[in-house]
Motif scaffolding. Sequence first.
Motif, PDB file in Angstrom:
ATOM      1  N   VAL A   1       4.206  -1.095   3.350  1.00 47.30           N
ATOM      2  CA  VAL A   1       3.724   0.233   2.998  1.00 47.30           C
ATOM      3  C   VAL A   1       4.861   1.090   2.468  1.00 47.30           C
ATOM      4  O   VAL A   1       6.031   0.835   2.736  1.00 47.30           O
ATOM      5  CB  VAL A   1       3.073   0.960   4.206  1.00 47.30           C
ATOM      6  N   SER A   2       4.478   2.092   1.712  1.00 46.09           N
ATOM      7  CA  SER A   2       5.408   3.117   1.250  1.00 46.09           C
ATOM      8  C   SER A   2       4.623   4.424   1.218  1.00 46.09           C
ATOM      9  O   SER A   2       3.402   4.426   1.381  1.00 46.09           O
ATOM     10  CB  SER A   2       5.975   2.779  -0.134  1.00 46.09           C
TER      11      SER A   2
ATOM     12  N   VAL B   1       0.854  -1.184   0.000  1.00 42.64           N
ATOM     13  CA  VAL B   1       0.000   0.000   0.000  1.00 42.64           C
ATOM     14  C   VAL B   1       0.890   1.233   0.000  1.00 42.64           C
ATOM     15  O   VAL B   1       1.761   1.382   0.849  1.00 42.64           O
ATOM     16  CB  VAL B   1      -0.933   0.025   1.228  1.00 42.64           C
ATOM     17  N   CYS B   2       0.662   2.104  -0.969  1.00 39.36           N
ATOM     18  CA  CYS B   2       1.411   3.355  -1.057  1.00 39.36           C
ATOM     19  C   CYS B   2       0.459   4.503  -0.734  1.00 39.36           C
ATOM     20  O   CYS B   2      -0.490   4.763  -1.473  1.00 39.36           O
ATOM     21  CB  CYS B   2       2.004   3.547  -2.450  1.00 39.36           C
ATOM     22  N   TYR B   3       0.721   5.165   0.384  1.00 37.78           N
ATOM     23  CA  TYR B   3      -0.082   6.305   0.800  1.00 37.78           C
ATOM     24  C   TYR B   3       0.507   7.568   0.178  1.00 37.78           C
ATOM     25  O   TYR B   3       1.693   7.844   0.342  1.00 37.78           O
ATOM     26  CB  TYR B   3      -0.108   6.413   2.325  1.00 37.78           C
ATOM     27  N   VAL B   4      -0.325   8.301  -0.552  1.00 37.49           N
ATOM     28  CA  VAL B   4       0.121   9.491  -1.262  1.00 37.49           C
ATOM     29  C   VAL B   4      -0.552  10.713  -0.648  1.00 37.49           C
ATOM     30  O   VAL B   4      -1.767  10.738  -0.476  1.00 37.49           O
ATOM     31  CB  VAL B   4      -0.227   9.393  -2.767  1.00 37.49           C
TER      32      VAL B   4
ATOM     33  N   GLN C   1       2.974   3.919   8.653  1.00 34.79           N
ATOM     34  CA  GLN C   1       3.444   2.866   9.570  1.00 34.79           C
ATOM     35  C   GLN C   1       2.334   2.438  10.532  1.00 34.79           C
ATOM     36  O   GLN C   1       2.222   1.253  10.851  1.00 34.79           O
ATOM     37  CB  GLN C   1       4.686   3.342  10.330  1.00 34.79           C
ATOM     38  N   GLU C   2       1.508   3.377  10.976  1.00 36.02           N
ATOM     39  CA  GLU C   2       0.362   3.029  11.830  1.00 36.02           C
ATOM     40  C   GLU C   2      -0.641   2.175  11.068  1.00 36.02           C
ATOM     41  O   GLU C   2      -1.185   1.208  11.592  1.00 36.02           O
ATOM     42  CB  GLU C   2      -0.323   4.284  12.377  1.00 36.02           C
ATOM     43  N   ARG C   3      -0.899   2.529   9.821  1.00 37.29           N
ATOM     44  CA  ARG C   3      -1.850   1.755   8.999  1.00 37.29           C
ATOM     45  C   ARG C   3      -1.308   0.355   8.718  1.00 37.29           C
ATOM     46  O   ARG C   3      -2.065  -0.603   8.612  1.00 37.29           O
ATOM     47  CB  ARG C   3      -2.168   2.480   7.693  1.00 37.29           C
TER      48      ARG C   3
END
Length: 142
Positions: A74-75, A35-38, A64-66
């Motif tokens: 994650v990224s 999952v990449c949070y933008v 990091q929490e997600r």
Amino acid sequence: MFKKIMVPVDLAHLDVIEPSLKIVADQAKHYDAEVCYVGITATTPGSVARTPEEYTEKLEAFAQERAKVHGQPVSTHTIVSPDPIADLDDDLIEAIDKVGADLVIMPTHPPKHLDAIIPSHGGKVATHTKASVFLVRPGAGE
């Protein structure tokens, strides 16, 4: 089927995007996907952070929490824009290719007549990328 899920997030309004974050967690587990949070921030101080660097740190902490919720890698990707509101659609479309996403999951609003004149962000993103786009309406999953 999907290897990398891109999730546009607004750190100032996490309560509004919570339904889409639940779907992201479910899909990430199901497809064993990263999952990449933008996040998009302005070059000037804002309500979330005073600098783009501080915003990037907060976005990384959020990711990091997600990761603890869904257990998938994650990224993050921070977009710095002089006008985040005006540039939002184009910046998101460009980010899809930059991060290598094959699925985008993002919140959207209920359809309105005004959409014929001013299209939704999700609609524009979906029509300008090869990635699949999953739009999550308010109250989804309740």
